[in-house]
Design an enzyme around this catalytic site. Structure first.
Site, PDB file in Angstrom:
ATOM      1  N   GLY A   1      31.917  -7.296   1.148  1.00  0.00           N
ATOM      2  CA  GLY A   1      31.717  -6.028   1.842  1.00  0.00           C
ATOM      3  C   GLY A   1      32.595  -4.931   1.268  1.00  0.00           C
ATOM      4  O   GLY A   1      33.005  -4.960   0.103  1.00  0.00           O
ATOM      5  N   SER A   2      32.927  -3.968   2.096  1.00  0.00           N
ATOM      6  CA  SER A   2      33.600  -2.759   1.613  1.00  0.00           C
ATOM      7  C   SER A   2      35.002  -2.960   1.041  1.00  0.00           C
ATOM      8  O   SER A   2      35.443  -2.108   0.267  1.00  0.00           O
ATOM      9  CB  SER A   2      33.642  -1.712   2.729  1.00  0.00           C
ATOM     10  OG  SER A   2      32.349  -1.172   2.938  1.00  0.00           O
TER      11      SER A   2
END
Length: 293
Positions: free
Chosen positions: A17-18
């Site tokens: 993810g981020s």
């Protein structure tokens, strides 16, 4: 419940993810594909070929430079940076950043995750039968890229250290029954993040802004009297609800501990993983009678 012996810290792999945007940012800075001052206009979506890639913030972030894009986790900035880098370049920097390899912890069963290089895509989908657009998903930590929580923690420690990533240990020392020490864990550098000083400065400034800035996505990890740095993430999961991520360290101005939190099927990292990291850091630092935001 059906896998009680699965050590998720070292044996389970997840899209990062981020938090992976830190790798994309570093790759962009080191290759000259972006600078600290460069900006894009985020309207909430980015069209690449015939596909439209959405930002998590549907109304967009407006004009967003690299620092703001880390603090507020703007997907559109990183879509465009990923497209400039390409799969081969971005995944090469991913491998140099310690992913796709075991950390070397002294616990059996560790796995190395997956870094999908062009040759990996060729093997799995056929030569030239995969779209170059996969790099947009990779740039924000989605797609076939897989990491372990311990790898994420080690990478975070490397940012703090300005390069060196030490081999993690569960074992501290070996003693006889009488208390005589007959062995200790060796403090060795497993690898070094190959970034320059300006890149490390940008990554640390961005991570501190994630927690401490007014629009940062990790404010729920704040600890009164202590500056905390981190990066939130919400990783798409093909098997159910999104996974929540938060990588962090504290105190930001004199780091003592790096923490990576992964909560399966929990949704947003800022709401569900960041508060847990705050509690872990408070326990380690000996801070009592304070509740994270």
């Amino acid at each position: 419940e059906s896998h009680p012996l699965l050590n998720r810290a070292i044996q389970a792999t997840y899209p990062p993810g981020s938090p992976f945007k830190l790798v994309t940012a570093a790759a962009g800075l080191e290759t000259g594909q972006t600078r600290r001052s460069d900006s894009v206009v985020c309207t909430g979506a980015y069209k690449y070929g015939i596909r439209t890639f959405r930002c998590w913030k549907s109304e967009g972030h407006g004009t967003s430079n690299l620092l703001k894009s880390i603090v507020e986790s703007c997907d559109v900035f990183f879509y465009q940076l990923g497209a400039r880098l390409g799969v081969a370049e971005l995944m090469a920097w991913t491998q140099r950043s310690g992913f796709g390899r075991k950390t070397g912890i002294d616990v059996a069963g560790e796995v190395g995750g997956n870094v999908p290089t062009p040759s990996w895509y060729d093997r799995h989908y056929g030569k030239r039968k995969w779209s170059r657009g996969v790099v947009l998903n990779l740039a924000i930590g989605q797609g076939e890229l897989l990491v372990t929580p311990l790898q994420a923690a080690c990478f975070t420690a490397g940012i703090v250290n300005g390069g060196p990533v030490y081999t993690p240990h569960l074992l501290k020392r070996i003693e006889t029954y009488s208390g005589r020490v007959i062995g200790t864990a060796r403090r060795t550098v497993a690898y070094e993040l190959p970034y320059g000083r300006l890149t490390f400065d940008l990554l640390r400034d961005g991570m501190e802004g994630v927690v401490e800035a007014q629009r940062g996505t990790g404010q729920q990890a704040r600890i009164p009297g202590i500056r905390v740095a981190g990066k939130t993430g919400t990783a798409q999961n093909p098997h159910g609800e999104d996974h929540a991520w938060f990588v962090s360290y504290a105190p930001a101005d004199d780091p003592k501990i790096a923490v990576a939190v992964l909560v399966e099927h929990a949704g947003g990292g800022g709401a569900n993983a960041a508060p847990i990291a705050g509690e872990v850091m408070m326990a380690y630092l000996g801070i009592e009678h304070v509740t994270p935001r």
